[in-house]
Design an enzyme around this catalytic site. Structure first.
Site, PDB file in Angstrom:
ATOM      1  N   ALA A  19      41.605  41.141  45.253  1.00  0.00           N
ATOM      2  CA  ALA A  19      40.317  41.826  45.067  1.00  0.00           C
ATOM      3  C   ALA A  19      39.937  42.695  46.255  1.00  0.00           C
ATOM      4  O   ALA A  19      38.784  43.065  46.410  1.00  0.00           O
ATOM      5  CB  ALA A  19      39.227  40.788  44.797  1.00  0.00           C
ATOM      6  N   SER A 145      51.312  44.546  32.659  1.00  0.00           N
ATOM      7  CA  SER A 145      51.460  46.002  32.773  1.00  0.00           C
ATOM      8  C   SER A 145      52.174  46.519  31.529  1.00  0.00           C
ATOM      9  O   SER A 145      52.924  45.756  30.883  1.00  0.00           O
ATOM     10  CB  SER A 145      52.313  46.339  34.001  1.00  0.00           C
ATOM     11  N   TYR A 159      59.679  44.773  39.115  1.00  0.00           N
ATOM     12  CA  TYR A 159      58.303  44.870  38.613  1.00  0.00           C
ATOM     13  C   TYR A 159      58.265  44.601  37.112  1.00  0.00           C
ATOM     14  O   TYR A 159      57.449  43.819  36.619  1.00  0.00           O
ATOM     15  CB  TYR A 159      57.751  46.259  38.937  1.00  0.00           C
ATOM     16  N   ALA A 161      60.449  43.023  35.247  1.00  0.00           N
ATOM     17  CA  ALA A 161      60.794  41.623  34.952  1.00  0.00           C
ATOM     18  C   ALA A 161      59.600  40.717  35.241  1.00  0.00           C
ATOM     19  O   ALA A 161      59.288  39.802  34.465  1.00  0.00           O
ATOM     20  CB  ALA A 161      62.013  41.193  35.771  1.00  0.00           C
TER      21      ALA A 161
HETATM   22  P1  NAD Z   1      46.455  47.728  44.456  1.00  0.00           P
HETATM   23  O1  NAD Z   1      47.681  47.833  45.294  1.00  0.00           O
HETATM   24  O2  NAD Z   1      45.283  48.589  44.805  1.00  0.00           O
HETATM   25  O3  NAD Z   1      45.948  46.237  44.361  1.00  0.00           O
HETATM   26  C1  NAD Z   1      46.773  45.108  44.441  1.00  0.00           C
HETATM   27  C2  NAD Z   1      46.043  44.033  45.172  1.00  0.00           C
HETATM   28  O4  NAD Z   1      46.884  42.875  45.269  1.00  0.00           O
HETATM   29  C3  NAD Z   1      45.675  44.443  46.600  1.00  0.00           C
HETATM   30  O5  NAD Z   1      44.370  44.008  46.869  1.00  0.00           O
HETATM   31  C4  NAD Z   1      46.691  43.683  47.445  1.00  0.00           C
HETATM   32  O6  NAD Z   1      46.197  43.392  48.732  1.00  0.00           O
HETATM   33  C5  NAD Z   1      46.834  42.416  46.612  1.00  0.00           C
HETATM   34  N1  NAD Z   1      48.052  41.671  46.958  1.00  0.00           N
HETATM   35  C6  NAD Z   1      49.317  42.117  47.060  1.00  0.00           C
HETATM   36  N2  NAD Z   1      50.139  41.116  47.431  1.00  0.00           N
HETATM   37  C7  NAD Z   1      49.367  39.997  47.534  1.00  0.00           C
HETATM   38  C8  NAD Z   1      49.628  38.644  47.870  1.00  0.00           C
HETATM   39  N3  NAD Z   1      50.860  38.215  48.197  1.00  0.00           N
HETATM   40  N4  NAD Z   1      48.582  37.781  47.867  1.00  0.00           N
HETATM   41  C9  NAD Z   1      47.343  38.182  47.557  1.00  0.00           C
HETATM   42  N5  NAD Z   1      47.022  39.452  47.244  1.00  0.00           N
HETATM   43  C10 NAD Z   1      48.031  40.347  47.229  1.00  0.00           C
HETATM   44  O7  NAD Z   1      46.949  48.034  42.972  1.00  0.00           O
HETATM   45  P2  NAD Z   1      46.195  47.948  41.562  1.00  0.00           P
HETATM   46  O8  NAD Z   1      46.683  49.099  40.787  1.00  0.00           O
HETATM   47  O9  NAD Z   1      44.723  47.741  41.728  1.00  0.00           O
HETATM   48  O10 NAD Z   1      46.891  46.646  40.944  1.00  0.00           O
HETATM   49  C11 NAD Z   1      46.197  45.521  40.456  1.00  0.00           C
HETATM   50  C12 NAD Z   1      47.032  44.841  39.392  1.00  0.00           C
HETATM   51  O11 NAD Z   1      47.116  45.705  38.253  1.00  0.00           O
HETATM   52  C13 NAD Z   1      48.475  44.574  39.821  1.00  0.00           C
HETATM   53  O12 NAD Z   1      48.902  43.323  39.322  1.00  0.00           O
HETATM   54  C14 NAD Z   1      49.246  45.695  39.152  1.00  0.00           C
HETATM   55  O13 NAD Z   1      50.600  45.363  38.932  1.00  0.00           O
HETATM   56  C15 NAD Z   1      48.461  45.854  37.879  1.00  0.00           C
HETATM   57  N6  NAD Z   1      48.642  47.145  37.218  1.00  0.00           N
HETATM   58  C16 NAD Z   1      48.136  48.277  37.756  1.00  0.00           C
HETATM   59  C17 NAD Z   1      48.318  49.485  37.100  1.00  0.00           C
HETATM   60  C18 NAD Z   1      47.756  50.782  37.620  1.00  0.00           C
HETATM   61  O14 NAD Z   1      48.011  51.814  37.010  1.00  0.00           O
HETATM   62  N7  NAD Z   1      46.998  50.792  38.693  1.00  0.00           N
HETATM   63  C19 NAD Z   1      49.011  49.517  35.893  1.00  0.00           C
HETATM   64  C20 NAD Z   1      49.522  48.334  35.373  1.00  0.00           C
HETATM   65  C21 NAD Z   1      49.314  47.142  36.037  1.00  0.00           C
END
Ligand code: NAD
Length: 253
Positions: A19, A145, A159, A161
């Site tokens: 978050a 995703s 990713y 997988a």
């Molecule tokens: P982001 O990189 O802004 O956010 C990811 C968050 O996860 C960050 O706050 C990061 O610090 C945290 N994080 C990473 N490794 C961690 C760990 N080991 N422990 C705790 N926290 C950790 O990216 P986002 O786009 O906001 O992604 C959020 C989720 O949505 C992810 O699971 C991502 O795979 C998924 N997602 C995003 C998109 C997109 O288009 N943005 C699309 C499909 C899925």
């Protein structure tokens, strides 16, 4: 009770991982807007404090706990803190995730394992810790995703997988817990939404992907958060074990 009341989350406590940036911030704010108190977990506690302030500005309680979701102990500590400081856990949003794009012949075991460790294993450690304390009526939402359902032009074995695995995990936990414990478990499969993760895509990649999206644009975080609020509370009360794509139609092309 009106249909709109079903979307209220007053008196509930949500845990949101990852978050500190991107979609996790939008999820925390949306849950707070709907009435929930929020326990926030991520590795960067100073960034989490910014999200905590946003939740508190909406009149809800929030705690920020330094958490690496690849550590089962950290996951347990986040859930313990939510229970001791906010009283209970009703909603888990497994949002923390990392992305990579490495050609399969060059990806190292460490690179592959790290993605699985955070995106898949971390969701399981969080779900286990929450599943032990959640009461009937609770809800788990795993952020998968479209890459768990289809491909998108980049070499993303780890990713893809991890996100496909998360859909299987969602289905299995739903069959274990919905009937026995009253915990619904669902997943969201987002398409493309602006965030720190998508900032790392190669130049022109998102424009090229846009041609595969019937809606013709990236999603807005609020459009995904709205689906989360639906699944989190009584509005989604008869939905379990499902993966809902919020992708502008990308997976039908
Ligand atoms: P982001 O990189 O802004 O956010 C990811 C968050 O996860 C960050 O706050 C990061 O610090 C945290 N994080 C990473 N490794 C961690 C760990 N080991 N422990 C705790 N926290 C950790 O990216 P986002 O786009 O906001 O992604 C959020 C989720 O949505 C992810 O699971 C991502 O795979 C998924 N997602 C995003 C998109 C997109 O288009 N943005 C699309 C499909 C899925």
């Amino acid at each position: 009770m009106s249909v709109l009341d079903l979307f209220r989350l007053d008196g509930k406590v949500a845990v949101v991982t990852g978050a500190s940036s991107g979609l996790g911030v939008a999820f925390a704010e949306a849950l707070a807007e709907a009435g929930a108190d929020v326990a926030l977990g991520a590795r960067r506690v100073e960034k989490l404090d910014e999200t905590r302030a946003k939740v508190e500005a909406l009149g809800r309680r929030a705690i920020a706990v330094a958490t690496d979701v690849s550590s089962p102990e950290d996951c347990q500590a986040l859930v313990d803190a939510a229970v001791s400081e906010l009283g209970r856990v009703d909603i888990l949003v497994n949002n923390a995730g990392i992305g990579t794009a490495v050609p399969a012949t060059r990806e190292t075991p460490e690179q592959f394992r790290q993605v699985i460790d955070v995106n898949l294993n971390g969701c399981y450690w969080m779900a286990q810790a929450c599943g032990r304390v959640m009461e009937p009526g609770s809800s788990i939402v795993n952020i998968s995703s479209v890459l768990g359902l289809t491909t998108a032009g980049l070499p993303q074995a780890a990713y893809a997988a991890s996100k496909a695995g998360l859909i299987g995990l969602t289905r299995d936990l739903a069959q274990q817990w919905t009937g026995r414990k009253g915990i619904r478990v669902n997943a969201l499969a987002p398409g493309f939404f602006a965030s720190e993760m998508t900032d790392q895509y190669p130049d022109g990649y998102l424009d090229a992907m846009g041609q595969r999206i019937p809606m013709g644009r990236k999603g807005e975080a609020a459009e995904l958060a709205a689906a989360l609020v639906f699944l989190a509370g009584d509005a989604g009360g008869y939905v379990t074990g499902q993966t809902i794509a919020v992708d502008g139609g990308m997976t039908i092309t």
